[in-house]
Structure formats: structure tokens, C-alpha cells
Motif scaffolding. Structure first.
Motif, short mmCIF file in Angstrom:
data_model
loop_
_atom_site.label_atom_id
_atom_site.label_comp_id
_atom_site.label_asym_id
_atom_site.label_seq_id
_atom_site.Cartn_x
_atom_site.Cartn_y
_atom_site.Cartn_z
N GLY A 7 -16.97 -78.30 -22.30
CA GLY A 7 -16.64 -79.66 -22.72
C GLY A 7 -15.60 -79.67 -23.83
O GLY A 7 -14.70 -80.51 -23.85
N LEU A 8 -15.71 -78.71 -24.77
CA LEU A 8 -14.73 -78.59 -25.84
C LEU A 8 -13.35 -78.24 -25.27
O LEU A 8 -12.34 -78.83 -25.65
CB LEU A 8 -15.17 -77.52 -26.84
CG LEU A 8 -14.18 -77.23 -27.98
CD1 LEU A 8 -14.04 -78.44 -28.88
CD2 LEU A 8 -14.63 -76.01 -28.76
N ALA A 9 -13.31 -77.29 -24.33
CA ALA A 9 -12.04 -76.89 -23.72
C ALA A 9 -11.42 -78.06 -22.95
O ALA A 9 -10.20 -78.28 -23.01
CB ALA A 9 -12.24 -75.69 -22.79
N GLU A 10 -12.24 -78.81 -22.24
CA GLU A 10 -11.72 -79.97 -21.50
C GLU A 10 -11.23 -81.06 -22.46
O GLU A 10 -10.24 -81.74 -22.19
CB GLU A 10 -12.78 -80.51 -20.55
CG GLU A 10 -13.03 -79.60 -19.37
CD GLU A 10 -14.18 -80.06 -18.51
OE1 GLU A 10 -14.77 -81.13 -18.80
OE2 GLU A 10 -14.50 -79.35 -17.54
N GLY A 11 -11.94 -81.23 -23.57
CA GLY A 11 -11.51 -82.22 -24.57
C GLY A 11 -10.18 -81.83 -25.20
O GLY A 11 -9.31 -82.67 -25.42
N ILE A 12 -10.01 -80.53 -25.49
CA ILE A 12 -8.74 -80.06 -26.05
C ILE A 12 -7.63 -80.26 -25.04
O ILE A 12 -6.54 -80.72 -25.37
CB ILE A 12 -8.86 -78.58 -26.49
CG1 ILE A 12 -9.73 -78.50 -27.74
CG2 ILE A 12 -7.49 -77.97 -26.73
CD1 ILE A 12 -10.05 -77.10 -28.17
N ARG A 13 -7.89 -79.92 -23.77
CA ARG A 13 -6.87 -80.09 -22.74
C ARG A 13 -6.50 -81.57 -22.58
O ARG A 13 -5.34 -81.91 -22.40
CB ARG A 13 -7.34 -79.53 -21.41
CG ARG A 13 -6.29 -79.62 -20.32
CD ARG A 13 -6.70 -78.94 -19.04
NE ARG A 13 -6.89 -77.53 -19.14
CZ ARG A 13 -5.92 -76.63 -19.10
NH1 ARG A 13 -4.68 -77.02 -18.97
NH2 ARG A 13 -6.19 -75.35 -19.18
N HIS A 15 -6.64 -83.97 -24.92
CA HIS A 15 -5.91 -84.49 -26.08
C HIS A 15 -4.64 -83.71 -26.38
O HIS A 15 -3.63 -84.30 -26.77
CB HIS A 15 -6.82 -84.48 -27.32
CG HIS A 15 -7.93 -85.47 -27.23
ND1 HIS A 15 -7.71 -86.83 -27.22
CD2 HIS A 15 -9.27 -85.31 -27.14
CE1 HIS A 15 -8.87 -87.45 -27.12
NE2 HIS A 15 -9.83 -86.55 -27.07
N TYR A 16 -4.70 -82.39 -26.21
CA TYR A 16 -3.55 -81.55 -26.55
C TYR A 16 -2.58 -81.42 -25.38
O TYR A 16 -1.38 -81.37 -25.56
CB TYR A 16 -4.05 -80.18 -27.01
CG TYR A 16 -2.98 -79.15 -27.22
CD1 TYR A 16 -2.03 -79.31 -28.23
CD2 TYR A 16 -2.89 -78.04 -26.41
CE1 TYR A 16 -1.03 -78.37 -28.41
CE2 TYR A 16 -1.90 -77.10 -26.59
CZ TYR A 16 -0.98 -77.26 -27.59
OH TYR A 16 0.01 -76.34 -27.77
N GLY A 17 -3.11 -81.34 -24.17
CA GLY A 17 -2.25 -81.21 -23.00
C GLY A 17 -2.14 -79.78 -22.50
O GLY A 17 -1.51 -79.53 -21.49
N GLY A 18 -2.71 -78.83 -23.22
CA GLY A 18 -2.67 -77.43 -22.80
C GLY A 18 -4.03 -76.80 -22.99
O GLY A 18 -4.99 -77.44 -23.43
N SER A 19 -4.10 -75.52 -22.69
CA SER A 19 -5.39 -74.83 -22.81
C SER A 19 -5.67 -74.48 -24.27
O SER A 19 -4.79 -74.54 -25.13
CB SER A 19 -5.37 -73.56 -21.96
OG SER A 19 -4.45 -72.64 -22.51
N LEU A 20 -6.89 -74.06 -24.53
CA LEU A 20 -7.29 -73.65 -25.86
C LEU A 20 -6.50 -72.41 -26.30
O LEU A 20 -6.07 -72.31 -27.45
CB LEU A 20 -8.79 -73.37 -25.90
CG LEU A 20 -9.38 -72.92 -27.24
CD1 LEU A 20 -9.15 -73.99 -28.30
CD2 LEU A 20 -10.85 -72.59 -27.09
N ALA A 21 -6.26 -71.49 -25.37
CA ALA A 21 -5.50 -70.29 -25.69
C ALA A 21 -4.07 -70.65 -26.11
O ALA A 21 -3.51 -70.07 -27.05
CB ALA A 21 -5.47 -69.34 -24.50
N HIS A 22 -3.48 -71.61 -25.43
CA HIS A 22 -2.13 -72.05 -25.78
C HIS A 22 -2.10 -72.66 -27.18
O HIS A 22 -1.21 -72.38 -27.98
CB HIS A 22 -1.62 -73.05 -24.75
CG HIS A 22 -0.19 -73.44 -24.95
ND1 HIS A 22 0.18 -74.51 -25.74
CD2 HIS A 22 0.96 -72.89 -24.48
CE1 HIS A 22 1.49 -74.61 -25.74
NE2 HIS A 22 1.99 -73.64 -24.99
N LEU A 23 -3.08 -73.49 -27.49
CA LEU A 23 -3.17 -74.09 -28.80
C LEU A 23 -3.32 -73.03 -29.90
O LEU A 23 -2.65 -73.10 -30.94
CB LEU A 23 -4.34 -75.08 -28.87
CG LEU A 23 -4.60 -75.75 -30.22
CD1 LEU A 23 -3.40 -76.60 -30.64
CD2 LEU A 23 -5.86 -76.59 -30.15
#
Length: 176
Positions: A7-13, A15-23
Motif C-alpha cells: 500500500g505504501l509503494a502504491e501510494g508513493i507511485r 503521488h510521486y509517479g515512479g517506484s520507491l526505488a526511483h525515489l
């Protein structure tokens, strides 16, 4: 726990538009840039600021218009004889179109100028006494840079000829 992480990874994607690794990678690159900037500014801060502003102005006011005009001239050189620009072919799946023929000039010119930018003190003979480090006389670098530049443009011309030959209809190639 897994559902919460997903859910956290999907929320970041979302709002941010990319994956958690990219961020994480982007934040690490910003941190490294800030660290390098702070280390750099410990020395001659005013001199570095003047150099940075001067480089930005030189690029924006002189170099950008210069290579834009040069690129426009190269595009006119590669224009189709009927006055149209060469058509690009789309590949399957809606991906990007095939680059135009002007790139056969852009790539070797970019590489040659990049080599000149990196090695200009040696190429232009601005480093006295460098022979002791390289074991080469100072006057060989200009000729070698020119040979590399000629080789880059020759390889690019060969690639252009192969591409044009392969683009011809099969019956034209078999007839000759």
C-alpha cells in the motif's frame, strides 16, 4: 505487513509517479550533489559562483544559439529532395519513431566535440611539459583528435549508407 508495504509503494507511485526505488535513487543523487556542492564551496566561493554564472551565460547566450543554427542547417541539408522532411517509420507497439538522417551528423559531431572539450589542453597544446607524463610529444594530440574525428564521421557515413541500402525495396537490391 506485506499489504502495508504494498500500500505504501502504491501510494508513493500514485503521488510521486515512479517506484520507491526511483525515489530513493533521486533523493540519494540530490544528497550527493549537495555534499559535493558544499565541499566545492569551501574553497573560493566567489570565484566558483562567478564561474558558474559565466558558464550558464556563455551556454545560453552564445553556445545554444550557435548549435541550434548549426542543427537547423544540418536538417536542411538532409531534407528530402521534394522539399519534405524525411518520414519516420513507427515501430510496432506505438514506440518512438526511427530518428532522422540528421542524427548521422549529430552523433559524430557531439562525440568529437566532447573529446575536444575533455582533452582540449592537450589537443591545443596548452599543457607545457606533459611529455614526461605521457611519453608522447606534445604535437601528436591534434593529429590524433583529427583522425578520431574523421573516423567517427566515416563510421557514421557507413552506417547511413547501410541504412539507406537496407531501406530500398528488395527488388531494387536484387536487380543491381
Amino acid at each position: 505487513m506485506r499489504g502495508r508495504a504494498r500500500g505504501l509503494a502504491e501510494g508513493i507511485r500514485a503521488h510521486y509517479g515512479g517506484s520507491l526505488a526511483h525515489l530513493v535513487l533521486v533523493l540519494c543523487s540530490f544528497a550527493l550533489t549537495c555534499y559535493a556542492g558544499l565541499r566545492l564551496l569551501r574553497g573560493d566561493t566567489l570565484g566558483i559562483a562567478i564561474w558558474f554564472v559565466g558558464a550558464a551565460l556563455l551556454h545560453d547566450l552564445v553556445l545554444l544559439p550557435l548549435y541550434t543554427v548549426t542543427d537547423r542547417l544540418a536538417q536542411r541539408l538532409f531534407r528530402d529532395r521534394r522539399g519534405k522532411k524525411p518520414r519516420s517509420r513507427d515501430t510496432a507497439g506505438g514506440s518512438r519513431p526511427v530518428p532522422g538522417r540528421v542524427n548521422y551528423l549529430r552523433v559524430p559531431a557531439f562525440l568529437a566535440l566532447l573529446l575536444l572539450l575533455v582533452w582540449y589542453p592537450l589537443v591545443l597544446g596548452r599543457v607545457p611539459g606533459f611529455t614526461a607524463y605521457t611519453g608522447l610529444p606534445a604535437d601528436v594530440f591534434w593529429g590524433r583528435w583529427l583522425l578520431i574525428t574523421v573516423a567517427l564521421f566515416a563510421a557514421s557515413a557507413a552506417c547511413l549508407l547501410v541504412t539507406r541500402w537496407r531501406a530500398r525495396p528488395r527488388r531494387d537490391r536484387a536487380g543491381r
